[in-house]
Design an enzyme around this catalytic site. Structure first.
Site, short mmCIF file in Angstrom:
data_model
loop_
_atom_site.label_atom_id
_atom_site.label_comp_id
_atom_site.label_asym_id
_atom_site.label_seq_id
_atom_site.Cartn_x
_atom_site.Cartn_y
_atom_site.Cartn_z
NE ARG A 44 -5.76 -19.82 4.64
CZ ARG A 44 -4.94 -20.69 5.24
NH1 ARG A 44 -5.07 -21.98 5.04
NH2 ARG A 44 -3.99 -20.26 6.06
CE1 TYR A 53 1.13 -0.23 4.41
CE2 TYR A 53 0.06 1.91 4.37
CZ TYR A 53 0.89 1.00 4.99
OH TYR A 53 1.48 1.32 6.19
NE ARG A 91 7.00 3.98 0.37
CZ ARG A 91 6.77 4.82 1.38
NH1 ARG A 91 7.75 5.14 2.19
NH2 ARG A 91 5.57 5.33 1.58
CE LYS A 144 3.29 3.14 3.21
NZ LYS A 144 3.45 3.14 4.66
CD GLU A 173 10.12 1.70 10.33
OE1 GLU A 173 10.04 2.64 9.51
OE2 GLU A 173 10.02 0.50 10.00
CG LEU A 194 8.41 2.45 4.57
CD1 LEU A 194 8.14 1.18 3.76
CD2 LEU A 194 7.12 3.19 4.82
#
Ligand code: PDD
Length: 287
Positions: free
Chosen positions: A101, A33, A52, A151, A183, A207
């Protein structure tokens, strides 16, 4: 008022938007995302977020649902349709659904990625009162996976970290691994000593913040020293100032870490100045 959101090629009211229960984003957190801020109806640092995103997709061997120009058009259309002046755009791409699945990735030739986007209207984002007060931070152990440079939507531990902070009467948590801060739960972490800004160097441990890159560039242009190295919580508690950066909060001063006040317990001059510079400069290049 209901938002207009975007799902796989269509704009629709949020109540009508659905994805499959077999979507791998839902079953496996198999998705990436980006969050892009909007100021004055324009996108801040879109190109950085797009670059990114492409990197995150590549690292996970995931297909892009469309090219970056199309993603930009969808962002702009959502801003327009939802009349966003200040706020955020959330964009998520998952590996899609092959109707069952299975741990193995589905064949990208037959399973299309899922693309979802929505806006969050946040009037007053730039003039956020929280930034005038500054944030209180707790430290917690960093037990996330080893590819934090990607991310992904695996945000359970960061959510738990925010809840631990809330329970402690604080605003956020900094994550600590091998005695050093990696972070924040959803931001990059910095301390300030004199005229020097210290933040962890880029690696797979954190990140690679788009706001981080811009803020470090502006800091250097403003003749501040930048040291990209790790620091501990005790070094942070003895620093002159601290702050975090993210697309959703820009530069957020930190005034307390694990109960120890920094300076006089109010936002420091460097963080305040960097916030001003960031808002001013990023508006110039907003699209
Ligand atoms: N979070 N580190 C982590 C773990 C993050 O989740 C984020 C962003 C950042 C800052 O990156 P950027 O400056 O590119 O926003 C650092 C977003 C805002 C979120 O999850 O909402």
């Amino acid at each position: 008022m209901s938002r207009t959101v975007y799902v796989n090629g269509s704009y629709m009211p949020e109540e009508e938007a659905t994805v499959s229960i077999f979507d791998r984003g839902f079953l496996m957190a198999d998705g990436v995302y980006e969050v892009t801020s909007v100021l004055g109806g324009k996108l801040i640092a879109f190109e950085g977020h797009a670059v990114r995103l492409e990197r995150s997709l590549k690292e996970l061997d995931m297909q892009a649902p469309c090219d970056m120009d199309e993603l930009l058009d969808i962002h702009r259309e959502l801003v327009k349709l939802n009349e966003i002046d200040e706020g955020l755009i959330y964009m998520q791409i998952t590996r899609g659904s092959d109707g069952d699945r299975d741990f193995a990735f589905p064949d990208p030739e037959t399973t299309r990625p899922t693309l979802v986007m929505f806006t969050q209207n946040k009037p007053g984002l730039a003039d956020n009162p929280a930034a005038k007060k500054g944030a209180k931070i707790i430290s917690i152990e960093d037990i996330r996976w080893g590819r934090r440079d990607i991310k992904t939507v695996q945000l359970l531990y960061p959510s738990m970290g925010k809840m631990m902070a809330k329970k402690a009467g604080c605003d956020d948590a900094w994550l600590v691994e091998d005695g050093m801060v990696t972070e924040g739960t959803s931001n990059n972490a910095y301390i300030v000593k004199g005229n020097t800004i210290i933040t962890r160097a880029l690696s797979n441990d954190i990140l690679h913040g788009i706001t981080r890159a811009a803020v470090l560039r502006y800091a250097k242009e403003a003749q501040m020293q930048v040291e990209e190295r790790s620091f501990s919580i005790s070094e942070a508690q003895g620093a002159d100032e601290a702050f975090t950066t993210s697309a959703s909060a820009f530069v957020m001063p930190v005034v307390e870490i694990d109960g120890a006040s920094l300076g006089d317990g109010t936002p420091g001059p460097v963080a305040k100045r960097l916030r001003e510079i960031y808002l001013e400069e990023s508006l110039k290049t907003a699209i």
